[in-house]
Scaffold this motif. Structure first.
Motif, PDB file in Angstrom:
ATOM      1  N   THR A   1       0.831  -1.199   0.000  1.00 46.74           N
ATOM      2  CA  THR A   1       0.000   0.000   0.000  1.00 46.74           C
ATOM      3  C   THR A   1       0.867   1.251   0.000  1.00 46.74           C
ATOM      4  O   THR A   1       2.044   1.223   0.363  1.00 46.74           O
ATOM      5  CB  THR A   1      -0.912   0.040   1.234  1.00 46.74           C
ATOM      6  OG1 THR A   1      -0.087   0.172   2.405  1.00 46.74           O
ATOM      7  CG2 THR A   1      -1.774  -1.196   1.332  1.00 46.74           C
ATOM      8  N   ASN A   2       0.285   2.375  -0.377  1.00 47.31           N
ATOM      9  CA  ASN A   2       1.077   3.593  -0.456  1.00 47.31           C
ATOM     10  C   ASN A   2       1.575   4.062   0.903  1.00 47.31           C
ATOM     11  O   ASN A   2       2.618   4.702   0.997  1.00 47.31           O
ATOM     12  CB  ASN A   2       0.274   4.689  -1.160  1.00 47.31           C
ATOM     13  CG  ASN A   2       0.179   4.425  -2.652  1.00 47.31           C
ATOM     14  OD1 ASN A   2       0.737   3.446  -3.161  1.00 47.31           O
ATOM     15  ND2 ASN A   2      -0.512   5.288  -3.375  1.00 47.31           N
ATOM     16  N   GLY A   3       0.846   3.728   1.958  1.00 43.66           N
ATOM     17  CA  GLY A   3       1.367   4.018   3.292  1.00 43.66           C
ATOM     18  C   GLY A   3       2.618   3.212   3.584  1.00 43.66           C
ATOM     19  O   GLY A   3       3.577   3.705   4.203  1.00 43.66           O
ATOM     20  N   VAL A   4       2.640   1.957   3.144  1.00 39.71           N
ATOM     21  CA  VAL A   4       3.825   1.113   3.307  1.00 39.71           C
ATOM     22  C   VAL A   4       4.992   1.672   2.494  1.00 39.71           C
ATOM     23  O   VAL A   4       6.145   1.691   2.951  1.00 39.71           O
ATOM     24  CB  VAL A   4       3.513  -0.338   2.902  1.00 39.71           C
ATOM     25  CG1 VAL A   4       4.786  -1.174   2.807  1.00 39.71           C
ATOM     26  CG2 VAL A   4       2.537  -0.964   3.890  1.00 39.71           C
ATOM     27  N   GLN A   5       4.696   2.148   1.288  1.00 40.39           N
ATOM     28  CA  GLN A   5       5.760   2.750   0.468  1.00 40.39           C
ATOM     29  C   GLN A   5       6.348   3.981   1.150  1.00 40.39           C
ATOM     30  O   GLN A   5       7.564   4.195   1.146  1.00 40.39           O
ATOM     31  CB  GLN A   5       5.205   3.142  -0.902  1.00 40.39           C
ATOM     32  CG  GLN A   5       4.593   2.012  -1.692  1.00 40.39           C
ATOM     33  CD  GLN A   5       5.546   0.859  -1.896  1.00 40.39           C
ATOM     34  OE1 GLN A   5       6.699   1.034  -2.277  1.00 40.39           O
ATOM     35  NE2 GLN A   5       5.067  -0.344  -1.631  1.00 40.39           N
ATOM     36  N   ALA A   6       5.477   4.787   1.736  1.00 41.54           N
ATOM     37  CA  ALA A   6       5.955   5.987   2.419  1.00 41.54           C
ATOM     38  C   ALA A   6       6.823   5.627   3.616  1.00 41.54           C
ATOM     39  O   ALA A   6       7.857   6.269   3.874  1.00 41.54           O
ATOM     40  CB  ALA A   6       4.768   6.845   2.852  1.00 41.54           C
ATOM     41  N   MET A   7       6.425   4.592   4.346  1.00 42.99           N
ATOM     42  CA  MET A   7       7.239   4.148   5.476  1.00 42.99           C
ATOM     43  C   MET A   7       8.582   3.587   5.001  1.00 42.99           C
ATOM     44  O   MET A   7       9.609   3.748   5.659  1.00 42.99           O
ATOM     45  CB  MET A   7       6.484   3.108   6.293  1.00 42.99           C
ATOM     46  CG  MET A   7       5.386   3.686   7.161  1.00 42.99           C
ATOM     47  SD  MET A   7       6.032   4.799   8.445  1.00 42.99           S
ATOM     48  CE  MET A   7       6.802   3.608   9.569  1.00 42.99           C
ATOM     49  N   ASP A   8       8.574   2.920   3.868  1.00 44.21           N
ATOM     50  CA  ASP A   8       9.825   2.424   3.292  1.00 44.21           C
ATOM     51  C   ASP A   8      10.753   3.589   2.960  1.00 44.21           C
ATOM     52  O   ASP A   8      11.968   3.524   3.207  1.00 44.21           O
ATOM     53  CB  ASP A   8       9.515   1.602   2.033  1.00 44.21           C
ATOM     54  CG  ASP A   8      10.770   1.071   1.361  1.00 44.21           C
ATOM     55  OD1 ASP A   8      11.646   0.527   2.059  1.00 44.21           O
ATOM     56  OD2 ASP A   8      10.882   1.194   0.127  1.00 44.21           O
ATOM     57  N   LEU A   9      10.186   4.646   2.426  1.00 42.59           N
ATOM     58  CA  LEU A   9      11.003   5.808   2.078  1.00 42.59           C
ATOM     59  C   LEU A   9      11.635   6.433   3.316  1.00 42.59           C
ATOM     60  O   LEU A   9      12.856   6.633   3.371  1.00 42.59           O
ATOM     61  CB  LEU A   9      10.156   6.842   1.331  1.00 42.59           C
ATOM     62  CG  LEU A   9      10.864   8.159   0.973  1.00 42.59           C
ATOM     63  CD1 LEU A   9      12.019   7.913   0.017  1.00 42.59           C
ATOM     64  CD2 LEU A   9       9.865   9.151   0.381  1.00 42.59           C
TER      65      LEU A   9
END
Length: 582
Positions: free
Chosen positions: A437-445
């Motif tokens: 999910t895009n929240g997961v992508q943001a946390m990855d960043l």
């Protein structure tokens, strides 16, 4: 609905005037120039507009169906895929040693954009196959590569990835699928996976699944996950692949969008498979596939936005409503109304900047895989890793927002199926969810990518952007967007220092806003480069680039200031309300 028109003029502008494609290819020793690249993209555009787009709406309405254990795709899809594979498109960027054409990755990403614009459900079939191919290439034994790669690369067969289970989504440590050694080098894989795109169908004579499972001696958590190659059909005694494996589609998910794509519940009942890579190291192998897919999914958002823009512009020029600003004429085409132009320009400002950023990222991908110097390869690979969550999340966020705004241009007609806009909105929504999910992508960043090499990768990227903006600022047509993006970059640098090293709550509170700010700066960087390049031309095309760059600087980029304020607010406003009070 208007026919889809591939954005060839934009690709050509980026290749020749903005991204320095010819010099980049020469640096890599590749015998490919912008003329050849344009010719390839033109042919890809014909495929998408003439073959894929005409079956997009009918495929959505018919959908994939599971009948007596057999998955049927909509009419025209199998024939379209045969045209796709026979044209060599499945092998476009694959390695020549496995039967691929070895063409630059930038052509692959832009092909993905056009396929996503023309028919998102269709594009998932070859996209997932390419991801499986990359994982096998990077991690499988030579024996497995020799058997399974050639038909995957050629498009004779397709691939799928099987990660998610009912109790294990983002947290793969919870997965329960098991793999038992058979004693002959193969394994019996048993378990159920959900949300498996392209999990089963009859479009190709075989489908190669990459399945995450646990060996009997596996430690708990993600360190106990292995990756297995599990085909739908196994080899027979004569060298063919006719033996049905013990795997089946138990159901098809009923979804909001991408109806033509068979999203399967897959049952593996002691299915025969082979280990890919080392035992208990499956997650690392799967991430090779997932990272490739995340770039592709980001491009899906871009493609949908571009297609929706084309439809909305055509409608806005044709639809007569209201009077001119001076009241002298009426009814007038709604494109004369300021609010309609606002919506259209919002979409265009994203699409053209996103297309450029995708191209720049793709060139870094080629550099990471093909430069003669190991140090240069490592630098480029780190930049791709940094930008992957940005491309995935920002492009799909902006892509969905763009689809909604384009639909809004149609007013009530946008809500009606016959105009096609509601399908764009439904189809675009999934790209914000799958492949992390895009929240997961943001946390990855914020949690992982900013800290690469002690923060040096992010700072190096910011330095690249700053240098380009300083150069663009010297060109009158690009001064405004360059200077305002430099100011936004200063905000990004400032909040980056505050985000790095934060606890899980502070990272979670900042992540989504931070990624959007990062994306806006990246889009501004691309607009500055495009405006500076366009200043050297004297055509209406070049003039439009400068004007849209100015719109971005004055009407979109100011979001950066609010995002910086939100990020600095920290976690306290989010965590203040007790759980019981929700």
């Amino acid at each position: 609905m208007q026919d889809y028109v591939a954005p060839i003029a934009d690709y050509q502008f980026l290749l020749r005037e903005v991204l320095g494609f010819d010099a980049a290819m020469a640096d890599l020793g590749k015998d490919v120039d912008s003329d050849l690249a344009t010719a390839v993209l033109q042919e890809a555009g014909k495929l998408c507009s003439q073959t894929l787009h005409p079956i997009n709406r009918s495929g959505d309405e018919e959908g994939s169906r599971l009948v007596d254990g057999v998955v049927h795709v909509p009419a025209g899809f199998t024939e379209a895929y045969r045209t796709f594979a026979e044209g060599g498109w499945a092998a476009l960027s694959a390695a020549p040693e496995h039967g691929g054409q070895g063409l630059p990755f930038i052509l692959q990403l832009w092909l993905d954009e056009m396929m996503s614009a023309a028919n998102l459900s269709f594009g998932l079939f070859p996209g997932l196959t390419r991801g499986a191919t990359e994982a096998i290439t990077a991690h499988a034994s030579d024996e497995l590569k020799a058997i399974w790669l050639p038909p995957l690369v050629s498009g004779e067969w397709m691939g799928a990835m099987a990660l998610t289970e009912g109790g294990a989504g983002t947290d793969l440590a919870l997965l329960k699928t098991r793999a038992q050694p058979n004693g002959d080098g193969s394994y019996a894989v048993t378990g159920q996976k959900i949300f498996i795109s392209s999990g089963d169908h009859e479009m190709t004579p075989n489908i190669v699944h990459l399945v995450l499972a646990r060996l009997p001696d596996a430690p708990a958590g993600v360190k106990g996950i292995s990756l297995f190659l599990v085909p739908k059909y196994l080899p027979d005694d004569s060298g063919g692949f006719t033996v049905r494996n013990a795997m089946s589609a138990g159901a098809l998910e009923k979804k909001m969008g991408i109806h033509a794509q068979p999203t399967c519940v897959m049952n593996y009942d002691g299915a025969t498979g082979w280990l890919v890579g080392e035992p208990h190291r499956g997650l690392a192998a799967m991430f090779t596939m997932m990272n490739a897919e995340r770039l592709m999914v980001g491009i899906q958002g871009l493609g949908i936005a571009g297609a929706a823009y084309q439809q909305a512009v055509a409608y806005a020029k044709d639809r007569l409503q209201g009077r001119s600003a001076d009241g002298a004429r009426g009814p007038v085409p709604i494109i004369e109304h300021a609010d309609v132009r606002r919506m259209l320009l919002n979409v265009r400002a994203f699409v053209e900047a996103g297309r450029a950023l995708a191209g720049w990222t793709a060139l870094q991908h080629d550099r990471a895989h093909g430069h003669a110097d190991a140090g240069e390869r490592a630098k480029a690979d780190a930049l791709v890793a940094l930008l992957t969550p940005v491309v995935k999340a920002a492009f799909t966020d902006f892509g969905f927002e763009s689809a909604v705004q384009a639909q809004q241009v149609f007013g009530g007609h946008g809500y009606i199926r016959e105009w096609g806009m509601e399908q764009y909105v439904r189809d675009a929504r999934i790209a914000m969810i799958y492949e992390g999910t895009n929240g997961v992508q943001a946390m990855d960043l914020v949690g992982r990518k900013l800290s690469m090499a002690g923060g040096a990768v992010a700072q190096g990227f910011f330095d690249i952007v700053a240098a380009d903006l300083a150069d663009a600022a010297r060109v009158d047509a690009a001064t405004l967007v360059a200077q305002r993006t430099l100011a936004a970059l200063d905000l990004l640098r400032d909040v980056t220092a505050g985000v790095q090293g934060g606890n899980i709550d502070s990272l979670g509170a900042a992540a989504v806003d931070y990624l959007r700010l990062f994306a806006l700066v990246s889009f501004g960087w691309m607009w500055a480069r495009m405006a500076a390049a366009a200043a050297q031309g004297d055509t209406p095309f070049h003039d439009a680039k400068v004007k849209v760059a100015t719109y971005f600087a004055e009407r979109v980029l100011p979001q950066a200031q609010g995002l910086a304020v939100q990020i600095k607010a920290g976690a306290a406003p989010l965590m203040a309300l007790s759980t019981d009070a929700f």
